[in-house]
Structure formats: C-alpha cells, structure tokens
Design an enzyme around this catalytic site. Structure first.
Site, mmCIF file in Angstrom:
data_model
loop_
_atom_site.group_PDB
_atom_site.id
_atom_site.type_symbol
_atom_site.label_atom_id
_atom_site.label_comp_id
_atom_site.label_asym_id
_atom_site.label_seq_id
_atom_site.Cartn_x
_atom_site.Cartn_y
_atom_site.Cartn_z
ATOM 1 N N TYR A 59 25.949 8.681 14.966
ATOM 2 C CA TYR A 59 24.591 8.550 15.504
ATOM 3 C C TYR A 59 23.551 8.416 14.402
ATOM 4 O O TYR A 59 22.532 7.740 14.592
ATOM 5 C CB TYR A 59 24.294 9.712 16.472
ATOM 6 C CG TYR A 59 25.041 9.491 17.767
ATOM 7 C CD1 TYR A 59 24.552 8.589 18.707
ATOM 8 C CD2 TYR A 59 26.267 10.106 18.003
ATOM 9 C CE1 TYR A 59 25.257 8.321 19.876
ATOM 10 C CE2 TYR A 59 26.982 9.851 19.164
ATOM 11 C CZ TYR A 59 26.470 8.955 20.099
ATOM 12 O OH TYR A 59 27.163 8.673 21.247
ATOM 13 N N ARG A 62 23.448 4.788 13.559
ATOM 14 C CA ARG A 62 22.784 3.992 14.603
ATOM 15 C C ARG A 62 21.275 4.266 14.639
ATOM 16 O O ARG A 62 20.480 3.369 14.874
ATOM 17 C CB ARG A 62 23.431 4.278 15.950
ATOM 18 C CG ARG A 62 24.806 3.617 16.022
ATOM 19 C CD ARG A 62 25.518 3.926 17.296
ATOM 20 N NE ARG A 62 24.757 3.545 18.461
ATOM 21 C CZ ARG A 62 24.925 4.086 19.657
ATOM 22 N NH1 ARG A 62 25.839 5.030 19.828
ATOM 23 N NH2 ARG A 62 24.210 3.687 20.676
ATOM 24 N N GLN A 96 20.653 1.445 30.222
ATOM 25 C CA GLN A 96 21.743 2.296 29.729
ATOM 26 C C GLN A 96 21.578 2.489 28.218
ATOM 27 O O GLN A 96 22.305 3.272 27.613
ATOM 28 C CB GLN A 96 23.090 1.626 29.995
ATOM 29 C CG GLN A 96 23.385 1.413 31.472
ATOM 30 C CD GLN A 96 24.603 0.507 31.641
ATOM 31 O OE1 GLN A 96 25.740 0.970 31.649
ATOM 32 N NE2 GLN A 96 24.371 -0.778 31.780
ATOM 33 N N ASP A 99 18.333 2.954 22.703
ATOM 34 C CA ASP A 99 17.296 2.496 21.768
ATOM 35 C C ASP A 99 15.934 2.522 22.468
ATOM 36 O O ASP A 99 15.841 2.741 23.677
ATOM 37 C CB ASP A 99 17.634 1.099 21.218
ATOM 38 C CG ASP A 99 17.591 0.009 22.294
ATOM 39 O OD1 ASP A 99 16.554 -0.131 22.974
ATOM 40 O OD2 ASP A 99 18.604 -0.706 22.468
ATOM 41 N N HIS A 114 21.085 6.914 30.117
ATOM 42 C CA HIS A 114 22.026 7.480 29.142
ATOM 43 C C HIS A 114 21.319 8.151 27.974
ATOM 44 O O HIS A 114 21.911 8.332 26.902
ATOM 45 C CB HIS A 114 22.995 6.396 28.634
ATOM 46 C CG HIS A 114 23.962 5.934 29.686
ATOM 47 N ND1 HIS A 114 24.702 4.773 29.582
ATOM 48 C CD2 HIS A 114 24.307 6.487 30.893
ATOM 49 C CE1 HIS A 114 25.456 4.623 30.659
ATOM 50 N NE2 HIS A 114 25.239 5.648 31.477
ATOM 51 N N GLY A 181 22.980 -8.085 30.329
ATOM 52 C CA GLY A 181 23.670 -7.664 29.106
ATOM 53 C C GLY A 181 24.465 -6.379 29.227
ATOM 54 O O GLY A 181 24.454 -5.563 28.316
ATOM 55 N N SER A 183 28.450 -4.871 30.378
ATOM 56 C CA SER A 183 29.819 -5.289 30.685
ATOM 57 C C SER A 183 30.292 -4.758 32.037
ATOM 58 O O SER A 183 31.361 -5.130 32.501
ATOM 59 C CB SER A 183 30.770 -4.813 29.586
ATOM 60 O OG SER A 183 30.717 -3.402 29.492
ATOM 61 N N ALA A 225 20.270 -13.286 26.659
ATOM 62 C CA ALA A 225 19.153 -12.656 27.378
ATOM 63 C C ALA A 225 17.796 -13.168 26.906
ATOM 64 O O ALA A 225 16.893 -13.378 27.722
ATOM 65 C CB ALA A 225 19.234 -11.136 27.207
#
Ligand code: BJW
Length: 245
Positions: A59, A62, A96, A99, A114, A181, A183, A225
């Site tokens: 994390y 990220r 989800q 960011d 999330h 975007g 899955s 997108a």
C-alpha cells in the site's frame, strides 16, 4: 431552457480501468498489481495479521504512485464530474477504486465502496483519519495508542463493503446503470448489474475488453474509458434533452 434528464436515475460503477489511463495499475491481467501475487496474500485481514510489513509495503508503493505529480484525473473522471453538475435527476457514482481521482475531478455524489487509500484506520479501535503518510508497524494510533495496528482504510476480501444500504436503495430504483473499467469479478459490485436489470434499468458496460460479466449487460462499449465515457455521457444528455424538451 428545458430541464434535461429530469426523470432519470443513474448509477455509475467504476473500477480500476477508469484510472488506468491516469497511470494507475489495474489488479488483474497482464501487468496488473496481482500478476505475480495471490490476492489473499495482500488484500485480506489475515494477510495483514501474518505479514504486516509485506501488506503495508504494497500500500505504501500504491499511495506513493497515487501522489506522484504525473497522476491526474483523465477525461473519463472529468466527464463524469461535469455530467453530475449538469444532471437534474438522481445520480450516484459508486467506485470500487481507492484512489481519489474522482474527487480531484470534482465528483460530489460519490461513494468509495472499497474505502480510500489516503485514509488510515486503526484495526484495534476503528479510529479513522485522512493521511498521505506511509504507515509503519511502529506507528501508534492517535486515538487508542496501540502500536502496530494502523492499516489503510480499504476494504479487503472478507470485509463488508461500505455504503451498501444506500447503494442497494439507489440501484433498486435506477433506470440506467453504467459499469466502467471493471472486470466484474468481485462481489457484491459484480452483482449490481443483475439488481439493475431486475428493476428494468438500461445496463451499459464500458471496457476495453470483454469481461466475464459482459453478457449480463444490454450494451457494451469496447473502448478506453477516456474516449468512451465523454462521448457516451454527451449522448445521454442529448437523448434526455430530446425526450424532456
Ligand atoms: C479498462 C481500461 C480502460 C483497463 N478503459 N476499461 C459471491 C460469489 C463469490 C464470491 C463472493 C460472493 N460474495 C462475496 C464473495 C467474496 C469476495 C469476492 O468477490 N471474491 C471473488 C474474488 C470471487 N468478496 C468480498 O469478500 C467482499 N466482501 C463481501 O462480499 O462481504 C460480504 C457481503 C455480502 C453481501 C453483501 C455485501 C457484502 C469484499 C471485496 C473487497 C475487494 N477489495 C479489493 C481491494 C481493495 C483495496 C485495494 O485497492 O487494494 O478491491 S480487491 C480488488 O478488486 C479491489 C477492486 O476494487 C476490486 C475490483 O477490481 P476491478 O476494479 O474490477 O479491477 P480489475 O483489475 O479486476 O479490472 C480492471 C478492468 O478494467 C478490466 O476489465 C480491464 O479490461 C478494464 N480496463 N483499462 C476501460 N482504459
């Protein structure tokens, strides 16, 4: 000036693909964050309990990537925020993503189901706060003082996603559901299209690839997108203007 879109209720669900063109990695597939790791080794409370250094390092990397100066909202984030400002009906953007690119683009009616990477939570007392700092196992909680229990305020496998009551209620009365975007592999978000279909909503998927969920959507737009979202939203506005005008 006629009121555009006055009778519509729109739910948009975004996933990692909406941020891919901003330079943030997706999870699955080639070059995804999970290309060489098992999700359960990084994104579960059990992984954090067993290997906190490994999980926190994932994390930290990220968070730093998200805060890099080159990372910024792309045309899809910007179009969604602009659409929300003009739209007169009910609108909810469910992401989800952990960011903050939707916020940076100006989205307001936004729910992070999330959680958020730029928030930290104490696994001991639940205290949560905004933070851009790396989390270390040596840190203590500012509320309860426990050391080594701070974690990113994100939702891991086996944990309950956030805002589910509100999301279910809005989904249960929407007339347009757009998934961008994602899955469609992670529940409960993967089941939203079925809820929308049950209430008779038009369902649209925007994705560069066919997904395991594609057959559940009435329409699929196979395009990045940043290209597809502005065009699609503009068409909706034109359609609604024609209908209501
Ligand atoms: C582009 C693009 C471009 C790329 N343009 N597109 C029912 C059945 C089976 C299992 C379960 C079930 N219910 C629950 C489960 C268990 C589990 C689960 O779903 N497991 C599956 C793996 C099978 N779910 C849970 O545990 C959840 N909790 C839960 O269900 O609680 C109980 C409950 C019950 C009933 C109601 C409510 C609750 C919690 C799930 C938490 C997920 N957490 C993560 C990590 C968050 C922190 C972090 O960021 O590290 O969330 S996992 C990861 O996957 C992350 C994402 O948000 C999530 C979804 O990924 P996403 O966004 O779809 O990304 P990708 O990479 O998969 O896809 C990207 C897509 O973009 C691709 O399709 C590309 O083609 C596309 N793309 N470039 C357009 N330019």
């Amino acid at each position: 000036m006629p009121n555009p879109c006055r009778s519509s209720r729109i739910v948009v669900l975004t996933g990692a693909g909406v941020s891919a063109e901003s330079g943030l990695a997706t999870f699955r597939g080639a070059s995804g964050l999970w290309e060489n790791v098992r999700p359960k080794d990084l994104a579960t409370p059990e992984a954090f309990a067993k290997r906190p250094l490994k999980v926190l390092a994932f994390y930290t990397a990220r968070r730093r990537a998200l805060l890099a100066s080159a990372v910024a909202p792309n045309a899809a984030h910007i179009a969604l925020a602009a659409f929300e400002r003009r739209f007169r009906g009910e609108f909810l953007l469910v992401t989800q993503n952990v960011d903050d690119l939707h916020e940076r683009a100006g989205s307001q009616k936004l729910r992070h189901m999330h959680g958020e990477l730029l928030r930290t939570r104490c696994a001991n007392c639940g205290h949560e706060f905004a933070s851009t700092a790396d989390i270390s196992t040596a840190d203590s909680c500012p509320a309860c003082g426990r050391v080594g229990r701070l974690r990113p305020a994100v939702v891991w496998f086996g944990e309950m996603p956030l805002f589910m009551d509100e999301i279910s209620a809005v989904l249960g009365r929407c007339d347009l559901f757009i998934a961008i975007g994602t899955s469609g592999q992670v529940y409960p978000a993967a089941g939203f299209v079925e809820i929308a279909r049950r209430v008779g909503a038009r369902t649209v998927e925007i994705n560069i690839e066919k997904t395991t969920a594609s057959s559940l959507f009435q329409e699929s737009v196979r395009s990045p997108a940043s290209n597809a979202v502005p065009i699609f939203l503009e068409r909706i506005e034109c359609d609604l203007l024609r209908l209501n005008g």
